[in-house]
Design an enzyme around this catalytic site. Structure first.
Site, short mmCIF file in Angstrom:
data_model
loop_
_atom_site.label_atom_id
_atom_site.label_comp_id
_atom_site.label_asym_id
_atom_site.label_seq_id
_atom_site.Cartn_x
_atom_site.Cartn_y
_atom_site.Cartn_z
N GLY A 60 -3.37 -108.56 -40.71
CA GLY A 60 -3.69 -109.70 -41.66
C GLY A 60 -5.06 -110.00 -41.40
O GLY A 60 -5.37 -110.97 -41.95
N TRP A 62 -8.17 -108.84 -42.95
CA TRP A 62 -8.65 -108.90 -44.19
C TRP A 62 -8.07 -110.37 -44.76
O TRP A 62 -8.95 -111.08 -45.26
CB TRP A 62 -8.43 -107.90 -45.32
N LYS A 161 -9.87 -98.77 -50.06
CA LYS A 161 -10.06 -97.90 -49.17
C LYS A 161 -10.01 -96.49 -49.95
O LYS A 161 -9.04 -96.30 -50.68
CB LYS A 161 -9.03 -98.11 -48.01
#
Length: 206
Positions: A60, A62, A161
């Site tokens: 958590g 981000w 990503k």
């Protein structure tokens, strides 16, 4: 024996890591928050009132950062295959993004073409073999990209990503066809030996 040495080395690096210490001192759930923060400081991605989806959210870091930046206004939905402790003003979906029913649950929460920002820090369970790991990672990027193309509003942004390897150039090319600006970022908090980078795509064109 090698695995034990490798595990010990990783643990030592982890506890010596300046970003781990910084996260603990500042009350963040993971060092990964500083990857997002560095990019957001430069690009101003997250603002109050936005609709934001965070894929691969657990534990958590981000999501926590995004929630703080949004100041309780807008909508923030986090999703992960692993559980995540609750955060204020965050809707959490527990499930595998690759599964149709989980994807549909997410789509049901976010009306089409209302998404301002898609965040994805998703990564597969790493086997240690690039021949296996890179295709798995690229598949997750492709799924995130497909979701973004369906859900982003015109002018929306995406940060995902992405690992260097087979399929990297093709995905960057695809992003450049759909967004006004596409850049690759390697935040300071990304470990130097890691092949991970982040693809930032801004200004979605329908």
């Amino acid at each position: 024996m090698n695995r034990t040495k490798s595990s010990k080395r990783w643990l030592q690096e982890h506890f010596d890591d300046v970003y781990v210490k910084k996260a603990q001192a500042e009350g963040y759930r993971s060092r990964a928050v500083y990857k997002l923060k560095e990019i957001d400081d430069k690009e101003s991605l997250i603002k109050p009132g936005m609709t934001v989806v965070d894929l691969g959210a657990s534990p958590g870091g981000w999501t926590q950062y995004a929630s703080e930046k949004m100041k309780g206004s807008g909508r923030l939905v986090a999703l992960d295959i692993l559980p995540m402790d609750a955060l204020p003003n965050v809707e959490f979906i527990l499930g595998d993004f690759r599964e149709d029913n989980v994807l549909q649950e997410l789509i049901n929460l976010i009306p089409q073409r209302t998404l301002d920002l898609l965040l994805s820090d998703m990564a597969p369970n790493m086997s240690g073999s690039s021949a296996i790991d890179i295709p798995r990672a690229m598949y997750l990027v492709e799924l995130a990209f497909d979701f973004a193309e369906k859900m982003l509003k015109p002018g929306g942004n995406m940060l995902v990503k992405i690992f260097h390897g087979s399929g990297f150039d093709e995905l960057v090319k695809q992003a450049r066809a759909s967004f006004e600006k596409v850049v690759i970022r390697k935040p300071s908090a990304s470990r130097s030996r890691s092949k991970e980078t982040y693809l930032l795509a801004k200004g979605y064109n329908l």
